[in-house]
Design an enzyme around this catalytic site. Structure first.
Site, mmCIF file in Angstrom:
data_model
loop_
_atom_site.group_PDB
_atom_site.id
_atom_site.type_symbol
_atom_site.label_atom_id
_atom_site.label_comp_id
_atom_site.label_asym_id
_atom_site.label_seq_id
_atom_site.Cartn_x
_atom_site.Cartn_y
_atom_site.Cartn_z
ATOM 1 N N VAL A 130 0.827 -1.202 0.000
ATOM 2 C CA VAL A 130 0.000 0.000 0.000
ATOM 3 C C VAL A 130 0.863 1.253 0.000
ATOM 4 O O VAL A 130 0.581 2.226 -0.712
ATOM 5 C CB VAL A 130 -0.956 -0.004 1.217
ATOM 6 C CG1 VAL A 130 -1.597 1.366 1.410
ATOM 7 C CG2 VAL A 130 -2.044 -1.066 1.039
ATOM 8 N N GLU A 131 1.931 1.241 0.772
ATOM 9 C CA GLU A 131 2.749 2.442 0.912
ATOM 10 C C GLU A 131 3.560 2.764 -0.345
ATOM 11 O O GLU A 131 3.602 3.923 -0.766
ATOM 12 C CB GLU A 131 3.696 2.287 2.108
ATOM 13 C CG GLU A 131 3.009 2.406 3.452
ATOM 14 C CD GLU A 131 2.475 3.799 3.720
ATOM 15 O OE1 GLU A 131 3.054 4.777 3.206
ATOM 16 O OE2 GLU A 131 1.469 3.907 4.442
ATOM 17 N N THR A 132 4.206 1.783 -0.932
ATOM 18 C CA THR A 132 5.153 2.085 -2.025
ATOM 19 C C THR A 132 5.072 1.125 -3.214
ATOM 20 O O THR A 132 5.952 1.159 -4.064
ATOM 21 C CB THR A 132 6.601 2.079 -1.504
ATOM 22 O OG1 THR A 132 6.923 0.769 -1.006
ATOM 23 C CG2 THR A 132 6.800 3.101 -0.406
#
Length: 336
Positions: A130-132
């Protein structure tokens, strides 16, 4: 990181308490040359943390003020998307496939993190996804430019970003890294898990035991650091994350939580017409929320581990995206 530490080796004095970065190469006049705010900040770092003022001023002589960062953080917030539109941004075939590959590639490290911290591998993978997008989108701004721009030229949150700038310089000294080369987001979030500098110093771990913490391009350290973060924020091993609820009656919406903290009990919700997993204790605190799904309203009870996810990002939709991506990763990988 080898090239970065090679820089440190050339300027060994930076490691000592009396000199941060040693002899800095001759720098061009930067955007913060002569800034009273920077001079005050450098004096604080010299007085309180043993940095060498002249050398630190040499670093800031190369820092650039980025108008694009100010534009990005000042931009009016987009309309909050309903869950039915938010979910498809993160639960995609491409992200699931890449997540399965990442899990298989780092299976042993993920298993060790799960054993040591009690955080299931799929949640660690989902956070990085989700983050990167597993390292695809880690940010292209120099962290020191981002934090300086926001710390000295964005009054609404200047105090916060100056604190993060201080933490960043401390971690650069501790990890023997060149602060002028490290990249991150426009807000200064770093590496595969997008840790702010304070989170790095508080929760990141050297999970491969090489003597340094590298969350930029060392998946082992990124994996261990995410697990460490969750554990330190209250993750309970082998406990569920959320429970889907059924509601009846006209008082159901009275049970919805204001905010993300788990302040309602299961018993309170049941009295208002909520029903769910019978295994939940009556005194169990939960976050009660409603999402607008594809097929209408969805009612959920977030448990302690759900709240731990929201400590990463204070949004129930973010936490649900992480949770449901983790479920899809398990299904796609064929793990029971």
């Amino acid at each position: 990181m080898q090239a970065v530490r090679g820089w440190v080796a050339r300027w060994v004095p930076w490691i000592g308490a009396m000199s941060l970065f040693g002899a800095i190469q001759q720098a061009h006049a930067g955007d913060y040359d002569g800034s009273p705010q920077v001079a005050e900040f450098v004096a604080e770092m010299t007085r309180d943390y043993g940095f060498a003022g002249e050398q630190l001023m040499g670093v800031f002589s190369e820092v650039q003020r980025k108008q694009a960062i100010l534009d990005a953080i000042s931009r009016p917030a987009e309309r909050v998307k309903p869950w039915k539109d938010y979910r498809p941004m993160f639960i995609t075939d491409a992200r699931i496939a890449r997540g399965v590959d990442f899990w298989r590639q780092h299976e042993a490290v993920l298993a060790r993190a799960e054993q040591e911290y009690g955080v299931p591998a799929q949640y660690i993978v989902a956070i990085i996804g989700v983050e990167t997008f597993f390292g695809r989108n880690t940010g292209n701004y120099r962290v020191i430019d981002a934090l300086s721009t926001l710390g000295f030229d964005y009054p609404p949150r200047a105090e916060f970003f100056r604190k993060e700038l201080r933490e960043f310089l401390l971690l650069a000294r501790e990890e023997q890294l060149d602060p002028l080369t490290l990249k991150g987001s426009y807000a200064g979030a770093m590496g595969l898990p997008q840790f702010m500098p304070s989170s790095f110093r508080n929760y990141a771990v050297d999970f491969d035991g090489d003597g340094h913490i590298n969350i930029w391009n060392n998946p082992d350290d990124a994996i261990g650091s995410v697990a460490s973060y969750f554990k330190r924020h209250g993750w309970v091993a082998a406990e569920p994350v959320v429970s889907r609820a059924q509601v009846r009656g006209e008082r159901a919406d009275e049970g919805l939580t204001s905010g993300i903290e788990p302040v309602k009990t299961v018993a309170q919700l049941r009295a208002l017409g909520w029903s769910g997993d019978d295994a939940l204790r009556d005194d169990q605190p939960v976050t009660a929320f409603r999402l607008e799904g594809e097929n209408g309203p969805e009612y959920w009870m977030g448990l302690k581990n759900f709240y731990a996810i929201t400590r990463y990002n204070r949004s129930v939709m973010y936490a649900m995206a992480v949770h449901q991506l983790s479920e899809q990763l398990v299904l796609a990988r064929g793990v029971k």
